[in-house]
Design a protein around this motif. Structure first.
Motif, PDB file in Angstrom:
ATOM      1  N   ILE A 234       0.876  -1.169   0.000  1.00  0.00           N
ATOM      2  CA  ILE A 234       0.000   0.000   0.000  1.00  0.00           C
ATOM      3  C   ILE A 234       0.915   1.221   0.000  1.00  0.00           C
ATOM      4  CG2 ILE A 234      -1.638   1.364   1.357  1.00  0.00           C
ATOM      5  CD1 ILE A 234      -2.886  -1.258   2.303  1.00  0.00           C
ATOM      6  N   VAL A 235       0.836   2.029  -1.060  1.00  0.00           N
ATOM      7  CA  VAL A 235       1.718   3.201  -1.139  1.00  0.00           C
ATOM      8  C   VAL A 235       1.046   4.449  -0.583  1.00  0.00           C
ATOM      9  CG1 VAL A 235       3.113   2.301  -3.045  1.00  0.00           C
ATOM     10  CG2 VAL A 235       1.076   3.682  -3.552  1.00  0.00           C
ATOM     11  N   GLU A 236      -0.302   4.431  -0.532  1.00  0.00           N
ATOM     12  CA  GLU A 236      -1.019   5.564   0.040  1.00  0.00           C
ATOM     13  C   GLU A 236      -2.340   5.077   0.598  1.00  0.00           C
ATOM     14  OE1 GLU A 236      -1.477   8.968  -2.534  1.00  0.00           O
ATOM     15  OE2 GLU A 236      -2.687  10.047  -1.050  1.00  0.00           O
ATOM     16  N   GLU A 237      -2.749   5.661   1.728  1.00  0.00           N
ATOM     17  CA  GLU A 237      -4.055   5.311   2.301  1.00  0.00           C
ATOM     18  C   GLU A 237      -4.596   6.560   2.971  1.00  0.00           C
ATOM     19  OE1 GLU A 237      -7.087   3.796   5.091  1.00  0.00           O
ATOM     20  OE2 GLU A 237      -5.302   4.939   5.617  1.00  0.00           O
ATOM     21  N   GLY A 238      -5.904   6.792   2.824  1.00  0.00           N
ATOM     22  CA  GLY A 238      -6.465   7.974   3.471  1.00  0.00           C
ATOM     23  C   GLY A 238      -7.944   8.121   3.177  1.00  0.00           C
ATOM     24  N   PRO A 239      -8.561   9.209   3.681  1.00  0.00           N
ATOM     25  CA  PRO A 239      -9.973   9.463   3.407  1.00  0.00           C
ATOM     26  C   PRO A 239     -10.201   9.524   1.885  1.00  0.00           C
ATOM     27  CG  PRO A 239      -9.140  10.996   5.056  1.00  0.00           C
ATOM     28  CD  PRO A 239      -7.945  10.262   4.523  1.00  0.00           C
ATOM     29  N   ALA A 240     -11.294   8.919   1.411  1.00  0.00           N
ATOM     30  CA  ALA A 240     -11.506   8.760  -0.029  1.00  0.00           C
ATOM     31  C   ALA A 240     -11.421  10.084  -0.796  1.00  0.00           C
ATOM     32  CB  ALA A 240     -12.849   8.085  -0.275  1.00  0.00           C
ATOM     33  N   ASP A 241     -12.075  11.120  -0.287  1.00  0.00           N
ATOM     34  CA  ASP A 241     -12.076  12.391  -1.011  1.00  0.00           C
ATOM     35  C   ASP A 241     -10.681  12.994  -1.086  1.00  0.00           C
ATOM     36  OD1 ASP A 241     -14.726  12.268  -1.567  1.00  0.00           O
ATOM     37  OD2 ASP A 241     -15.337  13.358   0.247  1.00  0.00           O
ATOM     38  N   GLN A 242      -9.953  12.821   0.013  1.00  0.00           N
ATOM     39  CA  GLN A 242      -8.591  13.343   0.079  1.00  0.00           C
ATOM     40  C   GLN A 242      -7.692  12.666  -0.961  1.00  0.00           C
ATOM     41  OE1 GLN A 242      -7.827  15.718   2.297  1.00  0.00           O
ATOM     42  NE2 GLN A 242      -5.735  15.878   1.517  1.00  0.00           N
ATOM     43  N   VAL A 243      -7.733  11.335  -0.988  1.00  0.00           N
ATOM     44  CA  VAL A 243      -6.882  10.588  -1.920  1.00  0.00           C
ATOM     45  C   VAL A 243      -7.268  10.917  -3.361  1.00  0.00           C
ATOM     46  CG1 VAL A 243      -6.217   8.266  -2.709  1.00  0.00           C
ATOM     47  CG2 VAL A 243      -6.450   8.737  -0.263  1.00  0.00           C
ATOM     48  N   TYR A 244      -8.565  11.099  -3.585  1.00  0.00           N
ATOM     49  CA  TYR A 244      -9.033  11.357  -4.941  1.00  0.00           C
ATOM     50  C   TYR A 244      -8.740  12.793  -5.389  1.00  0.00           C
ATOM     51  CZ  TYR A 244     -12.080  11.514  -9.009  1.00  0.00           C
ATOM     52  OH  TYR A 244     -12.558  11.650 -10.278  1.00  0.00           O
ATOM     53  N   SER A 245      -8.979  13.764  -4.486  1.00  0.00           N
ATOM     54  CA  SER A 245      -8.840  15.151  -4.942  1.00  0.00           C
ATOM     55  C   SER A 245      -7.440  15.718  -4.714  1.00  0.00           C
ATOM     56  CB  SER A 245      -9.893  16.043  -4.279  1.00  0.00           C
ATOM     57  OG  SER A 245      -9.765  15.952  -2.883  1.00  0.00           O
ATOM     58  N   SER A 246      -6.730  15.248  -3.706  1.00  0.00           N
ATOM     59  CA  SER A 246      -5.318  15.654  -3.617  1.00  0.00           C
ATOM     60  C   SER A 246      -4.425  14.469  -3.280  1.00  0.00           C
ATOM     61  CB  SER A 246      -5.095  16.798  -2.621  1.00  0.00           C
ATOM     62  OG  SER A 246      -6.101  16.842  -1.654  1.00  0.00           O
ATOM     63  N   PRO A 247      -4.196  13.620  -4.288  1.00  0.00           N
ATOM     64  CA  PRO A 247      -3.365  12.436  -4.086  1.00  0.00           C
ATOM     65  C   PRO A 247      -1.955  12.834  -3.672  1.00  0.00           C
ATOM     66  CG  PRO A 247      -3.715  12.855  -6.427  1.00  0.00           C
ATOM     67  CD  PRO A 247      -4.627  13.761  -5.692  1.00  0.00           C
ATOM     68  N   ALA A 248      -1.396  12.115  -2.708  1.00  0.00           N
ATOM     69  CA  ALA A 248      -0.066  12.471  -2.205  1.00  0.00           C
ATOM     70  C   ALA A 248       1.037  11.697  -2.931  1.00  0.00           C
ATOM     71  CB  ALA A 248      -0.003  12.190  -0.699  1.00  0.00           C
ATOM     72  N   HIS A 249       0.843  10.406  -3.118  1.00  0.00           N
ATOM     73  CA  HIS A 249       1.908   9.589  -3.702  1.00  0.00           C
ATOM     74  C   HIS A 249       1.976   9.783  -5.223  1.00  0.00           C
ATOM     75  CE1 HIS A 249       4.405   6.121  -4.646  1.00  0.00           C
ATOM     76  NE2 HIS A 249       4.680   6.035  -3.356  1.00  0.00           N
ATOM     77  N   PRO A 250       3.182   9.893  -5.770  1.00  0.00           N
ATOM     78  CA  PRO A 250       3.309  10.055  -7.226  1.00  0.00           C
ATOM     79  C   PRO A 250       2.601   8.954  -8.015  1.00  0.00           C
ATOM     80  CG  PRO A 250       5.419  10.459  -6.167  1.00  0.00           C
ATOM     81  CD  PRO A 250       4.490   9.966  -5.089  1.00  0.00           C
TER      82      PRO A 250
END
Ligand SMILES: Nc1ncnc2c1ncn2[C@@H]1O[C@H](COP(=O)(O)OP(=O)(O)O)[C@@H](O)[C@H]1O
Ligand SMILES: [Mg+2]
Length: 331
Positions: A234-250
Motif C-alpha cells: 500500500i503506497v497511500e491510504e487515506g480518506p476517499a475524497d482526500q486521496v481522490y482530490s489531492s493524491p499524495a503519492h506520485p
C-alpha cells in the motif's frame, strides 16, 4: 484489544511458489508485502491499483482461499490466519464475497432461487417456502423480480448476473463483503448502476465492504477510505475524497492521470509531462529502495536506498514516500 474496527489486517504477506517464466527452478514470489489496514463496521475501504499489484491476493487471504505467509487478519474477535483456511460456519456467515466474473462464480446449473437461497439453506433453519419468500424479498432489493427465480444464470445479462451474485452475498446480512472488481467486466452505465446498488444496500444493512477496483474514479464516491496498491504494497491510504482530490503519492497521481481529460490541450500537456515517467520496470524485487523508483518523476537519491516507511500527509492519510519525510517530526 479491539479499536472498534471490524476487520484488521496487520503486516499481511502472501507468497506464491512456482516456476517463473523459463526458469525451471521453483522460486518464491511475494505478491503481498506486509500490508496493514482496517475497516470499521458499516464502512467501505476501496483498494485500487493496477493489475498484478496484489489486490486479489489480499482478498483471497481474507476469504481463506489462499494461505498468508505472514501477518494477521482479525475479523471481529477472531484471528483468521490461525484457522489455516478452514473457517467455521460462524465466520463464513459473517463474511461473503462477490467476484469480477459472475458467469464463472455463479453455479450455472442452479436456478436464481437456488443460488440466492443457498446461504439461507446452509446457515439457517428456514423451510423451503420461507426461503422462497425471503429470496423474492432480497431479489427486489437488487431490482430483480419474482419472475426471475426459476431461470438460470445464462439467461441474464452481465449486470443482472452481478445483481444475483450480490443478492446471494447479502442474503444473510453479513458484517463484511469482499468485492473483488465487481464491476470491471461490465459496461460503464451498468458499472454505475451496480455501484449505486451496492451503496444503497450497504447503508440499508450496515455492512462493511472491502471494495477492490482498478478505477479510483469509480469507487471514491462509495468509499470512506482508499488504499492504493503498487507491487504488493500500500503506497497511500487515506480518506476517499482526500486521496481522490489531492493524491499524495506520485503513483496515485499517475493512476488518476490515466483518467482521460475532456480538454484536449490539457490532455496533450499531461501526456508530454508523463513521457519521462514511462520507463516501466516491474519486479524491482532485488533492488533496494522504493518499488516505484523507476517510474517516479520525483525520484530522489534516498528512494534508491531503502523502502520508504509510512509518513503522515495532510488530510488524515499516509503515504509511503520520502516526499513526506519531513512531516514525521510534526506528528
Ligand atoms: N496462484 C498464483 N501463483 C503464482 N503467482 C500468482 C498466483 N496468483 C497471483 N499470482 C501473482 O501475484 C501477483 C499479484 O496477483 P493478484 O493478487 O491477482 O493481483 P491483482 O488482483 O491486483 O491483479 C501477480 O504478479 C500474479 O501473477
Ligand atoms: Mg485481481
Amino acid at each position: 484489544m479491539s479499536d472498534g474496527s471490524l476487520l484488521e489486517v496487520n503486516n499481511l504477506s502472501v507468497t506464491y511458489w512456482g516456476r517463473m517464466g523459463l526458469n525451471l527452478k521453483r522460486k518464491s514470489f511475494q505478491a503481498v508485502k506486509g500490508v496493514t489496514f482496517s475497516i470499521k463496521p458499516g464502512q467501505t475501504l476501496g483498494v485500487v491499483g493496477e493489475s498484478g499489484s496484489g489486490k486479489s491476493s489480499i482478498a483471497n487471504a481474507i476469504l481463506g482461499l489462499v494461505k498468508s505467509s505472514g501477518g494477521s487478519i482479525r475479523l471481529g474477535e477472531t484471528e483468521l490466519t490461525e484457522m489455516n483456511m478452514h473457517y467455521p460456519s460462524t465466520i463464513r456467515k459473517q463474511m461473503q464475497a462477490v467476484f469480477q466474473d459472475p458467469f464463472s462464480s455463479l453455479n450455472q446449473s442452479m436456478t436464481v432461487e437456488e443460488i440466492v437461497g443457498e446461504p439461507l439453506r446452509v446457515h439457517t433453519e428456514m423451510s423451503r417456502a420461507e426461503r422462497r419468500e425471503k429470496v423474492i424479498e432480497i431479489l427486489e432489493t437488487v431490482s430483480m423480480s419474482k419472475e426471475h427465480i426459476r431461470r438460470y444464470p445464462h439467461e441474464f445479462s452481465g449486470g443482472q448476473r452481478q445483481r444475483i451474485a450480490i443478492a446471494s452475498a447479502l442474503a444473510l446480512e453479513p458484517r463484511l463483503v469482499v468485492l473483488d472488481e465487481p464491476v470491471s467486466a461490465l459496461d460503464v452505465s451498468t458499472q454505475n448502476k451496480i455501484i449505486n446498488l451496492l451503496y444503497k444496500r450497504r447503508d440499508a444493512l450496515g455492512i462493511a465492504y472491502l471494495l477492490i477496483a482498478h478505477d479510483l474514479a469509480l469507487v471514491h464516491h462509495i468509499s470512506d477510505r482508499i488504499a492504493v496498491m503498487y507491487l504488493g504494497r500500500i503506497v497511500e491510504e487515506g480518506p476517499a475524497d482526500q486521496v481522490y482530490s489531492s493524491p499524495a503519492h506520485p503513483y496515485t497521481r499517475a493512476l488518476l492521470d490515466a483518467v482521460p481529460l475532456l480538454d484536449p490541450a490539457k490532455q496533450r500537456q499531461r501526456r508530454a509531462a508523463r513521457k519521462s515517467a514511462t520507463v516501466v520496470e516491474l519486479l524491482t524485487d532485488d533492488k533496494p529502495g522504493c518499488s516505484y523508483q523507476n517510474r517516479c518523476p520525483e525520484v530522489m537519491a534516498v528512494c534508491r536506498q531503502k523502502t520508504p516507511p509510512v509518513f503522515p500527509v495532510d488530510g488524515g492519510g499516509v503515504a509511503s514516500c520520502y516526499l513526506y519525510s519531513d512531516a514525521e517530526s510534526t506528528s
